[in-house]
Scaffold this active site. Structure first.
Site: not given
Ligand SMILES: NC(=O)c1ccc[n+]([C@@H]2O[C@H](COP(=O)([O-])OP(=O)(O)OC[C@H]3O[C@@H](n4cnc5c(N)ncnc54)[C@H](O)[C@@H]3O)[C@@H](O)[C@H]2O)c1
Length: 709
Positions: A427, A448, A460, A498
């Site tokens: 993000s 995204h 996006e 964002n």
């Molecule tokens: N949460 C939001 O609102 C949101 C919105 C848009 C984008 N994002 C983006 O999405 C991505 C994930 O965010 P999230 O909120 O789901 O995070 P999260 O912390 O809920 O989940 C991340 C997951 O990735 C796993 N992980 C870590 N390293 C790994 C690897 N090497 N291989 C496989 N799995 C691995 C972790 O165990 C965890 O389950 C980030 O880049 C974040 O910026 C988040």
């Protein structure tokens, strides 16, 4: 007489009239030509009715009966009188249809909306095909309109007042099963048998009502009961729309005042209301969004020389909040995804996320339990890369850390096919920099999604120097296929949404520091039409996540993107928002707000400053407009339309305003710059310094919508 757009044949004394004849468009609309032919056909039926035993209306198309009146005709209306006249024309055709003495049967297959449904209501009987794509409804309210071809007059007669109000005020559609249950359709048949079964309905039939329906309709026939129904409906509308939308209220006025009227005088008031609404600023804004959404349905970006890949199978790295949602989306689209994470517990969480999304669909009758089980089971959960060679599309959704993401991509590339497309759901991190970790950057891009994936329509697609146009086109097509709205954006801090959202949160923080009460800030934004105030939104995103993203954007954009100390103070005390049940607000175990968090209020400066609602709105929305202008100047997107679409579908910017930059154009760039200058002098020169680009546009007397790259 031979017709061009509608087929007309008489066989065994039955007239067969087919829409969508001789036309390459997939959707049939009631454009001028079709309406003209329909008028002539109905007159011909009047002349011949003595020799006919009935008339059957059907479609030649696979997916459409009549999609509605041609919106271009509505958009071209300049005055209220134009609008009212247009409605009267349609009404008079449908009245003549209703007045035919012979049985008339509308055989609905495919989409039948707006004017199409109003046409069908003027027929004596409606039959619907059991096809999944067969739907009926009156969605005019979504364009800020009242159904103008007699829909508000005939629908209550067909399905009773309470159900008619529900359909007309919400604009929602019904499938064949619901149509039959409501009494809109007399019967449902497989598509192939519709026409053949129609003569069976020439005698007409009484709709069998259930006991509760009979009671409901009996009650609705009573004048006083009707008054109460309208009062309840009005309360419901005000609660839903917070009073921002004028069309549903106008619809209620027309329908309530028309209770005692005959057809002629009722329809005259419906036409008058249509005229009034169709040229209103609000309806024009909603029509504008309709046209933008239509435009987006076809990829218009740069084309490459190579073949555009199609994605049949998917994989997702990371099973967290986003990974679970993305795996659900892939499974819903029959991509039998593989979801990989580091621990079984993490995978379990991802599966739970997906299953709760599917169960929502089951509860809303959008999916059967068997379908749910099949789709949920199609998600393969694993800790390794087995089977990744099958994936055409991989979405990475691991933690937001550049080094980890680079490492993950470098590793994943060894396990996928060379022609697979790899994407990151980051993000805030630079997609350009991330691309350096890949051996095949041409097949890599940012993808995204917004949280929660099943609810947020925008995606996006983030490009970088080395991405191949075929990759972008393929992702665009896939996002559309997954029924989401794609917007292609160039890499840059915060991408599109964002980046423009940043001042929304930042300025709220500064206002709090100045001593403006949180409630005043939240209310000012809600009263502008935003779905959530900035503090509530920060709680939802996670105050810690918001702080992290704000820092990244600040590093990228400099002083104008600085933020207050408010988020930091809350994070230090462990108040992270909804996920910790405490942020600016308090939350119960279901995530519902239970009140303001006094602990957070004690950290914030005492609210000592009274500021007018308009000033708060200017303090928050002016920097957003200013930032949107720099987004255009930097070529993140190339048109004001894309900015507006992004904000409406990404953060719920109020649709009735038509979009942030359309709103800015209505206010006038000179006025906005004058206000920014005032705040630059009195509040902060960096945060309120009008961009060079905006000043240039204003000096050329141009609007944002007149800017062309
Ligand atoms: N949460 C939001 O609102 C949101 C919105 C848009 C984008 N994002 C983006 O999405 C991505 C994930 O965010 P999230 O909120 O789901 O995070 P999260 O912390 O809920 O989940 C991340 C997951 O990735 C796993 N992980 C870590 N390293 C790994 C690897 N090497 N291989 C496989 N799995 C691995 C972790 O165990 C965890 O389950 C980030 O880049 C974040 O910026 C988040």
């Amino acid at each position: 007489m031979a017709y061009k757009r509608i087929s007309f044949e008489v066989e065994n004394k039955i007239a067969y009239i087919g829409f969508g004849y001789n036309c390459d468009k997939s959707m049939t609309t009631l454009d001028e030509e079709t309406l003209g032919e329909l008028r002539d056909i109905i007159e011909e039926l009047h002349t011949k009715q003595k020799e006919l035993s009935g008339a059957i209306f059907f479609t030649h198309k696979d997916r459409c009966f009549i999609a509605g009146a041609d919106i271009n005709l509505i958009a071209a209306m300049k005055t209220e009188a134009d609008g009212a006249y247009g409605a009267e024309q349609g009404q008079s055709i449908f009245n003549r249809l209703e007045d035919l003495k012979i049985p008339t049967v509308a055989c609905i297959h495919g989409v039948c909306l707006g004017g199409g449904t109003e046409f069908s209501l003027a027929c004596k009987t409606i039959l619907m095909s059991d096809d999944k794509g067969t739907i009926m409804g009156l969605p005019e309210v979504k364009l800020g309109l009242i159904p103008g071809f007699g829909g508000t007059y005939r629908m209550p007669k067909k399905i009773g007042l309470p159900n008619a109000l529900d359909l007309i005020l919400s604009g929602k559609t019904v499938n064949a099963r619901k149509g039959k249950r409501l009494g809109l359709a007399a019967a449902v048949y497989p598509k192939e048998r519709l026409k053949a079964m129609a003569p069976e309905h020439f005698k007409g039939e009484e709709k069998k009502q259930s006991f509760s329906e009979s009671l409901g309709n009996l009650a609705a026939d009573n004048f006083l009961a009707k008054k109460i129904i309208f009062q309840k409906a009005r309360e419901g509308v005000l609660k839903m729309t917070k009073g921002f939308y004028q069309a549903p209220l106008k619809i209620l006025d027309v329908m309530e005042a028309g209770m005692m009227k005959g057809r002629t005088s009722y329809l005259a008031s419906e036409a008058e209301a249509f005229g009034e609404l169709c040229v209103s600023e609000q309806s024009k804004n909603l029509q504008h969004i309709f046209f933008m959404t239509e435009k987006v349905k076809k990829y218009s970006g740069k084309k490459g020389e190579g073949k555009v890949p199609r994605f049949e199978r998917g994989a997702c790295l990371g099973a967290g909040t986003m990974g679970g949602g993305i795996a659900w989306l892939m499974a819903s689209n029959n991509m039998a995804p593989i979801m990989k994470d580091l621990t079984p517990a993490a995978l379990e969480l991802g599966l739970k996320q997906s299953s709760s999304n599917f169960m929502g669909a089951v509860k809303r009758n959008k999916m059967t339990f068997e379908e749910f089980e099949k789709k949920q089971r199609s998600i393969a959960c694993q800790l390794d890369y087995r089977g990744f060679k099958k994936a055409d599309l991989l979405v990475e959704a691991v933690v937001e850390n550049m080094d980890i993401k680079k490492k993950v991509f470098a590793e994943a590339e060894n396990y996928v096919r060379e022609d697979a497309v790899l994407t990151s759901n980051t993000s805030s991190l630079s997609v350009q920099e991330m691309s350096t970790a890949l051996q095949r950057p041409e097949r890599f891009a940012g993808l995204h999604f917004f949280n929660p994936v099943h609810k947020m329509p925008l995606v996006e697609i983030i490009t970088h120097d080395k991405v191949a146009p075929e990759t972008v086109e393929a992702l665009y097509n896939w996002v559309l296929k997954a029924k989401k709205t794609p917007v292609v954006v160039k890499d840059g801090p915060g991408f599109l949404v964002n980046r423009i959202l940043m001042p929304y949160m930042n300025e709220a923080g500064f206002l709090l520091e100045e001593g403006v009460a949180m409630k005043d800030i939240e209310d000012a934004c809600l009263n502008f039409g935003m779905p959530m105030g900035p503090c509530r939104l920060l709680d939802e995103v996670g105050i810690d996540v918001g702080e992290k993203v704000a820092k990244i954007i600040y590093v990228g954009l400099g002083e104008r993107a600085k933020s207050s100390n408010v988020s930091h103070m809350l994070v230090e005390k462990g108040l992270l928002g909804r996920k910790t049940d405490k942020g600016f607000y308090l939350y119960d175990e279901k995530g519902k707000v239970t009140g303001v968090n006094d602990e957070a209020m004690a950290i914030l400066p005492k609210p000592t400053k009274k500021m007018s609602e308009t000033e708060i709105q200017m303090r928050i929305f002016l920097p957003m407009i200013n930032e949107a202008s720099t987004v255009l100047a930097d070529g993140i997107v190339t048109t004001a339309e894309e900015v507006d679409l992004g904000l409406i579908f990404g953060i719920g910017f109020p649709p009735f305003r038509g979009g942030l930059l359309r709103y800015a154009d209505t206010e006038g760039l000179d006025n906005l710059i004058a206000a920014l200058d005032k705040f630059a002098a009195s509040v902060d020169k960096d945060r309120y310094g009008a961009s060079e680009f905006m000043r240039k546009l204003a000096s050329e007397k141009k609007k944002f919508y007149e800017f062309n790259v």
